[in-house]
Design a protein around this motif. Structure first.
Motif, PDB file in Angstrom:
ATOM      1  N   ASP A  75      -2.833   0.241  -7.690  1.00 26.96           N
ATOM      2  CA  ASP A  75      -3.424   0.952  -8.824  1.00 26.96           C
ATOM      3  C   ASP A  75      -2.385   1.519  -9.780  1.00 26.96           C
ATOM      4  O   ASP A  75      -2.698   1.786 -10.940  1.00 26.96           O
ATOM      5  CB  ASP A  75      -4.307   2.101  -8.321  1.00 26.96           C
ATOM      6  N   ASN A  76      -1.162   1.699  -9.303  1.00 23.64           N
ATOM      7  CA  ASN A  76      -0.146   2.370 -10.108  1.00 23.64           C
ATOM      8  C   ASN A  76       0.937   1.430 -10.604  1.00 23.64           C
ATOM      9  O   ASN A  76       2.012   1.865 -11.013  1.00 23.64           O
ATOM     10  CB  ASN A  76       0.457   3.518  -9.290  1.00 23.64           C
ATOM     11  N   HIS A  95      -0.597  -6.310   2.152  1.00 24.60           N
ATOM     12  CA  HIS A  95      -1.508  -5.318   1.580  1.00 24.60           C
ATOM     13  C   HIS A  95      -2.849  -5.288   2.301  1.00 24.60           C
ATOM     14  O   HIS A  95      -3.291  -6.273   2.898  1.00 24.60           O
ATOM     15  CB  HIS A  95      -1.743  -5.624   0.099  1.00 24.60           C
ATOM     16  N   ASP A 109       0.835  -1.203   0.000  1.00 22.39           N
ATOM     17  CA  ASP A 109       0.000   0.000   0.000  1.00 22.39           C
ATOM     18  C   ASP A 109       0.874   1.258   0.000  1.00 22.39           C
ATOM     19  O   ASP A 109       0.581   2.235  -0.697  1.00 22.39           O
ATOM     20  CB  ASP A 109      -0.923   0.015   1.225  1.00 22.39           C
ATOM     21  N   TYR A 110       1.941   1.233   0.766  1.00 17.24           N
ATOM     22  CA  TYR A 110       2.842   2.384   0.831  1.00 17.24           C
ATOM     23  C   TYR A 110       3.546   2.600  -0.503  1.00 17.24           C
ATOM     24  O   TYR A 110       3.615   3.729  -1.012  1.00 17.24           O
ATOM     25  CB  TYR A 110       3.873   2.174   1.944  1.00 17.24           C
ATOM     26  N   PHE A 117       2.237   6.664  -7.027  1.00 19.52           N
ATOM     27  CA  PHE A 117       1.243   7.658  -7.439  1.00 19.52           C
ATOM     28  C   PHE A 117       1.816   9.071  -7.334  1.00 19.52           C
ATOM     29  O   PHE A 117       1.671   9.887  -8.257  1.00 19.52           O
ATOM     30  CB  PHE A 117      -0.015   7.541  -6.587  1.00 19.52           C
ATOM     31  N   ASP A 118       2.475   9.362  -6.212  1.00 21.34           N
ATOM     32  CA  ASP A 118       3.060  10.694  -6.020  1.00 21.34           C
ATOM     33  C   ASP A 118       4.112  10.995  -7.092  1.00 21.34           C
ATOM     34  O   ASP A 118       4.186  12.114  -7.607  1.00 21.34           O
ATOM     35  CB  ASP A 118       3.683  10.804  -4.632  1.00 21.34           C
ATOM     36  N   LYS A 130      -5.312  -2.926   0.514  1.00 22.79           N
ATOM     37  CA  LYS A 130      -6.089  -2.681  -0.700  1.00 22.79           C
ATOM     38  C   LYS A 130      -6.094  -3.941  -1.575  1.00 22.79           C
ATOM     39  O   LYS A 130      -5.178  -4.764  -1.491  1.00 22.79           O
ATOM     40  CB  LYS A 130      -5.499  -1.512  -1.487  1.00 22.79           C
ATOM     41  N   ASN A 141       6.960   1.291   5.298  1.00 17.82           N
ATOM     42  CA  ASN A 141       6.441   2.658   5.334  1.00 17.82           C
ATOM     43  C   ASN A 141       7.370   3.447   6.260  1.00 17.82           C
ATOM     44  O   ASN A 141       7.246   3.387   7.478  1.00 17.82           O
ATOM     45  CB  ASN A 141       5.010   2.680   5.854  1.00 17.82           C
ATOM     46  N   ASP A 152       2.608   1.722  -3.448  1.00 24.47           N
ATOM     47  CA  ASP A 152       1.655   2.191  -4.454  1.00 24.47           C
ATOM     48  C   ASP A 152       1.404   3.690  -4.301  1.00 24.47           C
ATOM     49  O   ASP A 152       1.299   4.419  -5.293  1.00 24.47           O
ATOM     50  CB  ASP A 152       0.349   1.411  -4.322  1.00 24.47           C
ATOM     51  N   LYS A 153       1.335   4.158  -3.061  1.00 25.50           N
ATOM     52  CA  LYS A 153       1.143   5.591  -2.801  1.00 25.50           C
ATOM     53  C   LYS A 153       2.352   6.394  -3.295  1.00 25.50           C
ATOM     54  O   LYS A 153       2.195   7.455  -3.905  1.00 25.50           O
ATOM     55  CB  LYS A 153       0.920   5.830  -1.313  1.00 25.50           C
TER      56      LYS A 153
END
Length: 202
Positions: free
Chosen positions: A86-87, A80, A22-23, A29-30, A82, A146, A25-26
């Protein structure tokens, strides 16, 4: 999908990549948002296989002759909450779990472990880190935590790890050191996103 209980009982490869999915993927995205603005072009989803290869290279693995690469396995564990990254492509944990791919570094074997009720990502990550870092068969461990929430706890956990372990921790910014190597997570993600150094210089 395997559970944490099953993970504790399994036999490990010599090389393991442990990821807070999850981290990551974030962060991806950034990077996509920032570099699309900076470069003025669309940034595609990160190539999952390319990213894992870059992490393995940063963790010290090197290409092997074709006959030896078949003998080298790299276990990848995605923790995970999620259902998908997504990315990344591919990014669905249902699609990724139990899959494998080969490269000149060896065979990457992917497991996806969802967060169960009554626990958190940070707790699951630290418990998983303790299991893997103390497994006698693990010689090389690449850790993508993270950093905003548990970096100090990761550093402390590695002080009690197998003393022969070759550990590398991936962060976006240099952090206070410990009994491990540090690598910048952004470099491997940029490679997987198709962002070239010369683009940034220009």
């Amino acid at each position: 999908m395997c559970t944490f209980a099953e993970m504790k009982e399994q036999k490990w490869s010599k090389n393991v990549i442990l990821v807070d999915a999850d981290y990551v993927d974030k962060v991806a995205f950034d990077l996509i948002v920032n570099f699309e603005r900076m470069l003025g072009r669309r940034i595609p989803q990160a190539d999952m296989a390319r990213w894992l290869e870059c992490v393995a290279l940063d963790g010290g693995l090197r290409p092997q002759p074709s006959d030896l690469s078949l003998q080298t396995s790299i276990q990848v564990v995605f923790l995970h909450q999620k259902p998908t990254m997504d990315n990344f492509l591919p990014g669905s944990f249902t699609e990724l779990d139990g899959k494998a791919f080969e490269s000149e570094l060896g065979e990457f074997l992917i497991s996806c472990v969802p967060i169960e009720q009554m626990t958190t990502m940070d707790d699951l990550f630290l418990e998983s880190l303790q299991v893997v870092s103390n497994a006698q068969e693990v010689e090389r461990l690449m850790i993508v935590p993270n950093e905003d929430s548990i970096y100090n706890k990761v550093r402390e956990a590695l002080r009690h790890a197998n003393p022969d372990l070759h550990a590398t921790v991936f962060t976006m910014q240099p952090q206070q050191g410990g009994p491990f190597r540090q690598e910048i997570l952004g470099y491997s993600l940029m490679a997987a996103l198709g962002i070239k150094a010369e683009e940034i210089k220009n």
